[in-house]
Each structure stands twice: as C-alpha cells, then as structure tokens.
Design a protein around this motif. Sequence first.
Motif, PDB file in Angstrom:
ATOM      1  N   MET A 149      69.287  54.203  78.118  1.00 25.61           N
ATOM      2  CA  MET A 149      69.631  55.229  77.141  1.00 25.61           C
ATOM      3  C   MET A 149      68.876  56.527  77.419  1.00 25.61           C
ATOM      4  SD  MET A 149      69.711  52.907  73.672  1.00 25.61           S
ATOM      5  CE  MET A 149      69.930  54.345  72.632  1.00 25.61           C
ATOM      6  N   VAL A 150      67.578  56.403  77.743  1.00 29.51           N
ATOM      7  CA  VAL A 150      66.775  57.604  77.990  1.00 29.51           C
ATOM      8  C   VAL A 150      67.250  58.323  79.243  1.00 29.51           C
ATOM      9  CG1 VAL A 150      64.468  58.439  78.549  1.00 29.51           C
ATOM     10  CG2 VAL A 150      64.770  56.737  76.743  1.00 29.51           C
ATOM     11  N   TRP A 151      67.414  57.578  80.327  1.00 29.19           N
ATOM     12  CA  TRP A 151      67.852  58.207  81.572  1.00 29.19           C
ATOM     13  C   TRP A 151      69.284  58.699  81.475  1.00 29.19           C
ATOM     14  CZ3 TRP A 151      64.558  60.023  84.714  1.00 29.19           C
ATOM     15  CH2 TRP A 151      63.325  59.389  84.932  1.00 29.19           C
ATOM     16  N   GLY A 152      70.104  58.007  80.689  1.00 24.63           N
ATOM     17  CA  GLY A 152      71.468  58.493  80.468  1.00 24.63           C
ATOM     18  C   GLY A 152      71.489  59.810  79.720  1.00 24.63           C
ATOM     19  N   CYS A 153      70.608  59.947  78.721  1.00 28.11           N
ATOM     20  CA  CYS A 153      70.522  61.215  77.989  1.00 28.11           C
ATOM     21  C   CYS A 153      69.971  62.332  78.870  1.00 28.11           C
ATOM     22  CB  CYS A 153      69.648  61.049  76.749  1.00 28.11           C
ATOM     23  SG  CYS A 153      70.349  59.949  75.495  1.00 28.11           S
TER      24      CYS A 153
END
Length: 272
Positions: A149-153
């Motif tokens: 989720m963090v790297w996707g954001c």
Amino acid sequence: MKKLYKGDRTGLPPRIPHAHVAMARSISYMGLQIAFLFSGQSVLSVLFTVAAFAFHLKIVSPLQEGRVTEFFEFWGNILANSCPFIAVFYLQKTIARCFFLQDKLSPTDKDKPLALNNIRAFQNASYFGVFYNVVVGMAAALSRLLRSMVWGCLTISRIDQTLMPSGFQGTRDTGYCSWVSVLLVDANHTNPTALVFCHLLLKRRLTCSLFSYNQLGHFSTLALHTATVARQRRRGRRGRLRWWLSYTLLRNPSLVLLRRRGPAPGCAASQR
C-alpha cells in the motif's frame, strides 16, 4: 529504448499489445501521464498528512505534554515484539551457514554451494519450526500488505511502474500498457538501423531513377545499354539452343521422326 533498438525486449511484459491497440494507447499516453501526475500528487498529500499526524500523535505530543513514560512504553513494546523475531531470523541464517551447507569447493569462492550437509537435522529443524514460521508468516503477510500500500501510493504517479502483479501488468494496467505502447511505437519509427536502411534504399532508388530517365521522359543511355545487353543474352541463349538441337539431330537421325511438328504455314500466318 536502447535495448529495444537492439531487439532486446526483456524489460517488457510477456504479453505486449497488438499493433492497433499499441497505436491507440500511444495516442492517450500524454493525457494519462497528466492524470497520473495529478492523482499521485493528491494521494501523496493525503499520505504525508496522515504520516505527519501520526508522528505528532505518537512522538511529538507525548514529549510536549510530559508523557515520557507512555512514549517509552509504546516504542518499548514495538522493540520487544520485533527484536526476538529478528534475532531468530539471523540465528537461522547462522545455523544454516555453519551446519546445513557443505564446505566451499574452492578457497577463493565467496559463498558455499547450495548443497545440504546434514539432511536429517535440516528436516527436524524444518518440522519443529513450522509453528514459529506460521506466526512469522502472519506478521509477514500483514507487513507485505502495508508495504504494498505504501509503495503503491508512492509510485502511483509513475506511469512506467505497474501496480499489478506479474502476468497482469501488460493487460490490466492502463497506464503501464500506454507506456509500453509508446515505447514500441517510438522504437519502430525511430530505430537508427531501420532509418539508415530506408535512407540508403531511397537514395539508391532515386539514383537509379535519375540514371534511368532523363528530363524528356525517354530512356537514358544506361537503360538502353541494359536493354541491349538483355536482348543479346536472349539471342545468344536461343542460338545455343538451336546449335545443340542441330548437333543432336545430326548425330541422331532417328530423332528427326520423333520431333514435334509445327503448325501449318497458313495457320502460322493467320496466328501472326
């Protein structure tokens, strides 16, 4: 692009779009890039706001209000729960390096070969470590989700990076498919080797056209010479065939009766 010029498509997904799909996606590339930039900026603004609020709530606020005990308890619980797992992980690596792997094949090797030394000990360690690895796996699954989720954001604005798993990035991710399509279109139309080949081919064609036709539209000397040489070759071939025919009939008189008779003179004249 340099890899595509050389014919190397290792950086592209296994399933690349068809020609018409690639051309349509390349048209929408610019608009998608702008939309991805705006959406990425919005998502990053929200993400950094939440991160700043959490940092203030868990670190700055307890220190400002004098709740030092709460601060140390929060981070102490995190360290107390994570340090044993980290220690066991490095202990497993040390045990595997010292007891479960065979010795180096050569003193100059940097690492040991992937060959088991104590197979039964390895099987016992794998069996008794199942329950521990289940707990670690649950934490790893949650960590995997959070990191995704963090790297996707963080990478949502990058159109050259896909958020889809392997095997779906070429067909399900619209932005990434557009980027691949632009690469394919640019590589096919700006390849230096193909451009030089087409330039030389066009130059040769223009040169031949200049030598073949003059300004009045008649055949030039080169074209007439080529036609003359071709006509002489046809005549020479016909003369050789007639010579071999006469020589064969002269040495084999019995073949004269078996020759195919031509049409009558009247029929030949009418056909002419």
